[in-house]
Design a protein around this motif. Structure first.
Motif, PDB file in Angstrom:
ATOM      1  N   VAL A 153       0.882  -1.164   0.000  1.00  0.00           N
ATOM      2  CA  VAL A 153       0.000   0.000   0.000  1.00  0.00           C
ATOM      3  C   VAL A 153       0.921   1.216   0.000  1.00  0.00           C
ATOM      4  O   VAL A 153       1.518   1.564   1.018  1.00  0.00           O
ATOM      5  N   HIS A 154       1.089   1.825  -1.168  1.00  0.00           N
ATOM      6  CA  HIS A 154       2.057   2.907  -1.340  1.00  0.00           C
ATOM      7  C   HIS A 154       1.542   4.188  -0.705  1.00  0.00           C
ATOM      8  O   HIS A 154       0.417   4.625  -0.972  1.00  0.00           O
ATOM      9  N   GLN A 155       2.382   4.802   0.121  1.00  0.00           N
ATOM     10  CA  GLN A 155       2.021   6.039   0.778  1.00  0.00           C
ATOM     11  C   GLN A 155       3.150   7.044   0.651  1.00  0.00           C
ATOM     12  O   GLN A 155       4.266   6.707   0.244  1.00  0.00           O
ATOM     13  N   VAL A 156       2.868   8.272   1.002  1.00  0.00           N
ATOM     14  CA  VAL A 156       3.858   9.352   0.959  1.00  0.00           C
ATOM     15  C   VAL A 156       4.112   9.815   2.388  1.00  0.00           C
ATOM     16  O   VAL A 156       3.161  10.136   3.110  1.00  0.00           O
ATOM     17  N   PRO A 157       5.401   9.836   2.820  1.00  0.00           N
ATOM     18  CA  PRO A 157       6.602   9.438   2.081  1.00  0.00           C
ATOM     19  C   PRO A 157       6.683   7.923   1.907  1.00  0.00           C
ATOM     20  O   PRO A 157       5.995   7.182   2.630  1.00  0.00           O
ATOM     21  N   PRO A 158       7.534   7.462   0.987  1.00  0.00           N
ATOM     22  CA  PRO A 158       7.594   6.024   0.702  1.00  0.00           C
ATOM     23  C   PRO A 158       7.911   5.163   1.914  1.00  0.00           C
ATOM     24  O   PRO A 158       7.461   4.015   2.000  1.00  0.00           O
ATOM     25  N   ASP A 159       8.682   5.698   2.866  1.00  0.00           N
ATOM     26  CA  ASP A 159       9.041   4.867   4.016  1.00  0.00           C
ATOM     27  C   ASP A 159       7.878   4.672   4.990  1.00  0.00           C
ATOM     28  O   ASP A 159       8.020   3.989   6.003  1.00  0.00           O
ATOM     29  N   SER A 160       6.720   5.278   4.660  1.00  0.00           N
ATOM     30  CA  SER A 160       5.523   5.041   5.463  1.00  0.00           C
ATOM     31  C   SER A 160       4.570   4.051   4.792  1.00  0.00           C
ATOM     32  O   SER A 160       3.464   3.831   5.275  1.00  0.00           O
TER      33      SER A 160
END
Length: 296
Positions: free
Chosen positions: A68-75
């Motif tokens: 599940v891609h979120q911003v920022p990527p590390d989240s």
């Protein structure tokens, strides 16, 4: 002379039981659109607040894993869907036992209706090139094997039926080939720990399942196969093959030494002799064909 096994699966010849084709009534769909539909439905029904573009990370007969891609990527997050209710129940149990007591991914949510888990995303693989990595792996495995010694009171009470004390007074599991030898295995664990231990084991060990957090901590992925009756000896048998697969060719004595050190640091009283005797009994109990020199 037969060659040494290079994977965990090869190391367990004789013990593994292969399920017949079609054993699962409703396996994961093979159609990509249907898979994504299941993922979106799981988020909407069971994981409110987790939003973002979804992509398929892996899929197999029994389960599918998504990012599940979120911003920022590390989240970003991992969404794992199960098709097998028993596997889902096993993984939720594993997280209940290991969260806070062993280095595994963080669990953010469970979805009973969709048989799904929302987990920490750990895209960075562990760097196996360092000479310390065999000891790191042994430490992570030992943390799982001894996790029940560090459970909160409520969790410990819930697992009382799976302690060594309870298992020693119950019939051997159906999959055990020699109940007498299984009793020897449990007795050896009682000597090495105490009767309150829940003998967790059966990790899905492979090099790619060791991941690194941004702060450098190394954690184990895919703990769903951990069970409170097979004991950690099954993982001891696979350790040399996993290390060999990752580029570390260690003798059987060296591997046993790493495991003895790691478990001793977490309160175990194994010796080389008692561990080897337990391994021989384990092979007899389960039908395992070879210990690959670990008992010599």
């Amino acid at each position: 002379m037969t060659s040494a096994p290079s994977t965990a699966a090869e190391a367990l010849t004789g013990l593994a039981r292969i399920r017949p084709p079609g054993w699962l009534a409703a396996p994961m769909p093979s159609d990509p659109a249907a898979l994504l539909g299941r993922a979106h439905q799981a988020l909407a029904e069971d994981h409110l607040g987790a939003t973002g573009r979804i992509s398929v990370l892996s899929t197999r007969y029994t389960a599918a894993v998504f990012v599940v891609h979120q911003v920022p990527p590390d989240s970003s997050l991992i969404l794992k869907l199960h098709a097998d209710p028993a596997a889902y129940a096993g993984e939720t149990l594993a997280y209940a036992l290991l969260t806070g007591t062993a280095p595994i991914p963080r669990l953010y949510g469970e979805g009973e209706a969709s048989m799904s888990l929302l987990l920490e995303h750990l895209p960075e693989a562990a760097d196996w090139s360092g000479p310390q990595m065999p000891a790191v792996l042994a430490d992570r495995v030992a943390a799982v094997h001894t996790a029940s010694q560090r459970l909160p009171v409520e969790a410990a009470e819930a697992m009382a039926g799976f302690t060594l004390a309870a298992l020693q007074g119950a019939p051997a599991p159906d999959w055990i080939a020699d109940p007498g030898a299984y009793g020897e295995v449990l007795a050896a664990h009682a000597d090495a720990y105490d009767l309150d231990l829940v003998p967790l084991g059966h990790l899905d060990l492979k090099p790619e399942h060791l991941r690194r957090r941004g702060d450098g901590e190394v954690v184990l992925l895919d703990v769903e196969s951990v069970r409170p009756d097979v004991t950690g000896l099954i993982d001891v048998v696979t350790l040399p093959a996993v290390l060999r697969q990752a580029g570390h060719e260690l003798s059987a004595d060296r591997v046993l030494g790493l495991y003895l050190d790691a478990t001793a640091a977490r309160g175990a009283n194994w010796t080389a002799g008692t561990l080897k005797s337990a391994l021989r009994a384990y092979a007899a109990a389960t039908g395992l064909e070879s210990l690959h020199g670990l008992d010599q």
